[in-house]
Design a protein around this motif. Structure first.
Motif, PDB file in Angstrom:
ATOM      1  N   GLY A   1       0.803  -1.227   0.000  1.00 18.22           N
ATOM      2  CA  GLY A   1       0.000   0.000   0.000  1.00 18.22           C
ATOM      3  C   GLY A   1       0.829   1.266   0.000  1.00 18.22           C
ATOM      4  O   GLY A   1       0.333   2.330   0.344  1.00 18.22           O
ATOM      5  N   ARG A   2       2.101   1.153  -0.400  1.00 20.20           N
ATOM      6  CA  ARG A   2       3.026   2.293  -0.366  1.00 20.20           C
ATOM      7  C   ARG A   2       3.739   2.427  -1.703  1.00 20.20           C
ATOM      8  O   ARG A   2       4.026   1.439  -2.348  1.00 20.20           O
ATOM      9  CB  ARG A   2       4.114   2.079   0.697  1.00 20.20           C
ATOM     10  N   ARG A   3       4.043   3.673  -2.046  1.00 14.47           N
ATOM     11  CA  ARG A   3       4.859   3.964  -3.233  1.00 14.47           C
ATOM     12  C   ARG A   3       5.628   5.248  -2.983  1.00 14.47           C
ATOM     13  O   ARG A   3       5.165   6.136  -2.269  1.00 14.47           O
ATOM     14  CB  ARG A   3       3.996   4.178  -4.477  1.00 14.47           C
ATOM     15  N   ARG A   4       6.773   5.340  -3.616  1.00 20.82           N
ATOM     16  CA  ARG A   4       7.501   6.612  -3.619  1.00 20.82           C
ATOM     17  C   ARG A   4       6.717   7.584  -4.487  1.00 20.82           C
ATOM     18  O   ARG A   4       6.145   7.217  -5.496  1.00 20.82           O
ATOM     19  CB  ARG A   4       8.904   6.442  -4.194  1.00 20.82           C
ATOM     20  N   MET A   5       6.708   8.827  -4.076  1.00 25.57           N
ATOM     21  CA  MET A   5       6.004   9.861  -4.834  1.00 25.57           C
ATOM     22  C   MET A   5       6.528   9.920  -6.270  1.00 25.57           C
ATOM     23  O   MET A   5       5.743  10.073  -7.200  1.00 25.57           O
ATOM     24  CB  MET A   5       6.177  11.214  -4.129  1.00 25.57           C
ATOM     25  N   THR A   6       7.826   9.781  -6.447  1.00 21.84           N
ATOM     26  CA  THR A   6       8.389   9.821  -7.804  1.00 21.84           C
ATOM     27  C   THR A   6       7.872   8.664  -8.643  1.00 21.84           C
ATOM     28  O   THR A   6       7.619   8.834  -9.835  1.00 21.84           O
ATOM     29  CB  THR A   6       9.934   9.784  -7.781  1.00 21.84           C
ATOM     30  N   ASP A   7       7.677   7.490  -8.042  1.00 18.83           N
ATOM     31  CA  ASP A   7       7.143   6.349  -8.791  1.00 18.83           C
ATOM     32  C   ASP A   7       5.690   6.590  -9.184  1.00 18.83           C
ATOM     33  O   ASP A   7       5.267   6.212 -10.275  1.00 18.83           O
ATOM     34  CB  ASP A   7       7.270   5.059  -7.981  1.00 18.83           C
ATOM     35  N   LEU A   8       4.922   7.213  -8.289  1.00 16.09           N
ATOM     36  CA  LEU A   8       3.548   7.578  -8.637  1.00 16.09           C
ATOM     37  C   LEU A   8       3.531   8.549  -9.812  1.00 16.09           C
ATOM     38  O   LEU A   8       2.777   8.381 -10.769  1.00 16.09           O
ATOM     39  CB  LEU A   8       2.830   8.230  -7.440  1.00 16.09           C
ATOM     40  N   ALA A   9       4.377   9.572  -9.735  1.00 21.30           N
ATOM     41  CA  ALA A   9       4.439  10.582 -10.794  1.00 21.30           C
ATOM     42  C   ALA A   9       4.872   9.965 -12.112  1.00 21.30           C
ATOM     43  O   ALA A   9       4.346  10.322 -13.171  1.00 21.30           O
ATOM     44  CB  ALA A   9       5.384  11.719 -10.405  1.00 21.30           C
ATOM     45  N   ASP A  10       5.820   9.032 -12.062  1.00 23.84           N
ATOM     46  CA  ASP A  10       6.301   8.402 -13.289  1.00 23.84           C
ATOM     47  C   ASP A  10       5.224   7.545 -13.939  1.00 23.84           C
ATOM     48  O   ASP A  10       5.168   7.425 -15.156  1.00 23.84           O
ATOM     49  CB  ASP A  10       7.541   7.553 -13.004  1.00 23.84           C
ATOM     50  N   GLY A  11       4.351   6.937 -13.137  1.00 22.71           N
ATOM     51  CA  GLY A  11       3.313   6.070 -13.679  1.00 22.71           C
ATOM     52  C   GLY A  11       2.069   6.802 -14.148  1.00 22.71           C
ATOM     53  O   GLY A  11       1.354   6.325 -15.027  1.00 22.71           O
ATOM     54  N   LEU A  12       1.788   7.947 -13.556  1.00 22.97           N
ATOM     55  CA  LEU A  12       0.595   8.714 -13.910  1.00 22.97           C
ATOM     56  C   LEU A  12       1.008   9.896 -14.777  1.00 22.97           C
ATOM     57  O   LEU A  12       1.994  10.547 -14.486  1.00 22.97           O
ATOM     58  CB  LEU A  12      -0.101   9.232 -12.648  1.00 22.97           C
ATOM     59  N   VAL A  13       0.272  10.160 -15.805  1.00 22.34           N
ATOM     60  CA  VAL A  13       0.587  11.313 -16.662  1.00 22.34           C
ATOM     61  C   VAL A  13      -0.119  12.521 -16.065  1.00 22.34           C
ATOM     62  O   VAL A  13      -1.270  12.817 -16.367  1.00 22.34           O
ATOM     63  CB  VAL A  13       0.151  11.074 -18.125  1.00 22.34           C
ATOM     64  N   TYR A  14       0.605  13.155 -15.160  1.00 19.17           N
ATOM     65  CA  TYR A  14       0.075  14.297 -14.431  1.00 19.17           C
ATOM     66  C   TYR A  14       1.287  15.080 -13.970  1.00 19.17           C
ATOM     67  O   TYR A  14       2.309  14.486 -13.638  1.00 19.17           O
ATOM     68  CB  TYR A  14      -0.757  13.801 -13.235  1.00 19.17           C
ATOM     69  N   SER A  15       1.223  16.385 -13.947  1.00 13.14           N
ATOM     70  CA  SER A  15       2.397  17.162 -13.547  1.00 13.14           C
ATOM     71  C   SER A  15       2.804  16.788 -12.131  1.00 13.14           C
ATOM     72  O   SER A  15       1.957  16.465 -11.293  1.00 13.14           O
ATOM     73  CB  SER A  15       2.113  18.662 -13.628  1.00 13.14           C
ATOM     74  N   ARG A  16       4.091  16.818 -11.875  1.00 15.13           N
ATOM     75  CA  ARG A  16       4.576  16.457 -10.539  1.00 15.13           C
ATOM     76  C   ARG A  16       4.027  17.395  -9.479  1.00 15.13           C
ATOM     77  O   ARG A  16       3.667  16.970  -8.390  1.00 15.13           O
ATOM     78  CB  ARG A  16       6.097  16.410 -10.545  1.00 15.13           C
ATOM     79  N   SER A  17       3.958  18.681  -9.793  1.00 16.36           N
ATOM     80  CA  SER A  17       3.416  19.620  -8.807  1.00 16.36           C
ATOM     81  C   SER A  17       1.928  19.368  -8.597  1.00 16.36           C
ATOM     82  O   SER A  17       1.427  19.451  -7.470  1.00 16.36           O
ATOM     83  CB  SER A  17       3.663  21.066  -9.232  1.00 16.36           C
TER      84      SER A  17
END
Length: 176
Positions: free
Chosen positions: A56-72
């Protein structure tokens, strides 16, 4: 070299149909998520991605890399989920610059609450008019298109370089 040859009528029709389907489905999904759980689509994607992670955990960078959405934008959405106590965020034990996002029990409960309506919308609007062969064909076709698009993803979907790699031209070295 870029191909700027005009689209032929079949290509244009396929492109416009895809845009129409995507926009109509996205609108219906967004409405359902808002009504059933007070969620935005990116928030749902974050919760669903975390629910699929073994712990149930992920690094924020891994979430951002998987989702096409701006990091901010993703950071903002995660902050909203944290305010609602649906996730927690904390520094990673092995790298204090890295943020770990964890799904809470309340987050699982909201996901459980919105999922039946989400499935119903997807099934009714997208899957019902299709047969098994259609679904297999769409999966194959869109899989190839997605692979092509992900081969040169927008900045929001580009995997981050590993620690210690020098920044590429035009890229800031902010350590995150």
């Amino acid at each position: 070299m870029t191909d700027t040859t005009p689209l032929d009528p079949r290509q244009l029709t396929a492109y416009l149909a895809l845009k129409d389907v995507a926009a109509l489905l996205e609108h219906a999904v967004e409405q359902q998520l808002k009504e059933d759980g007070g969620l935005t689509t990116p928030q749902f994607q974050i919760l669903a991605t975390l629910a699929d992670a073994p712990d149930g955990r992920r690094r924020m960078t891994d979430l951002a890399d998987g989702l096409v959405y701006s990091r901010s934008g993703l950071t903002y959405q995660a902050a909203q989920l944290e305010k609602a106590k649906l996730v927690t965020r904390a520094s990673a034990e092995d790298d204090e610059r890295s943020v770990i996002v964890t799904l809470t029990d309340a987050g699982r409960a909201v996901l459980f609450k919105v999922m039946p309506g989400h499935i119903e919308v997807v099934r009714r609007l997208f899957l019902t008019p299709l047969g098994d062969a259609d679904i297999a064909a769409i999966t194959d076709i869109l899989g190839r298109v997605r692979a092509q698009m992900r081969s040169a993803p927008p900045r929001s979907a580009k995997p981050r370089r590993t620690t210690g790699s020098p920044p590429q031209r035009g890229e800031r070295n902010n350590g995150r």
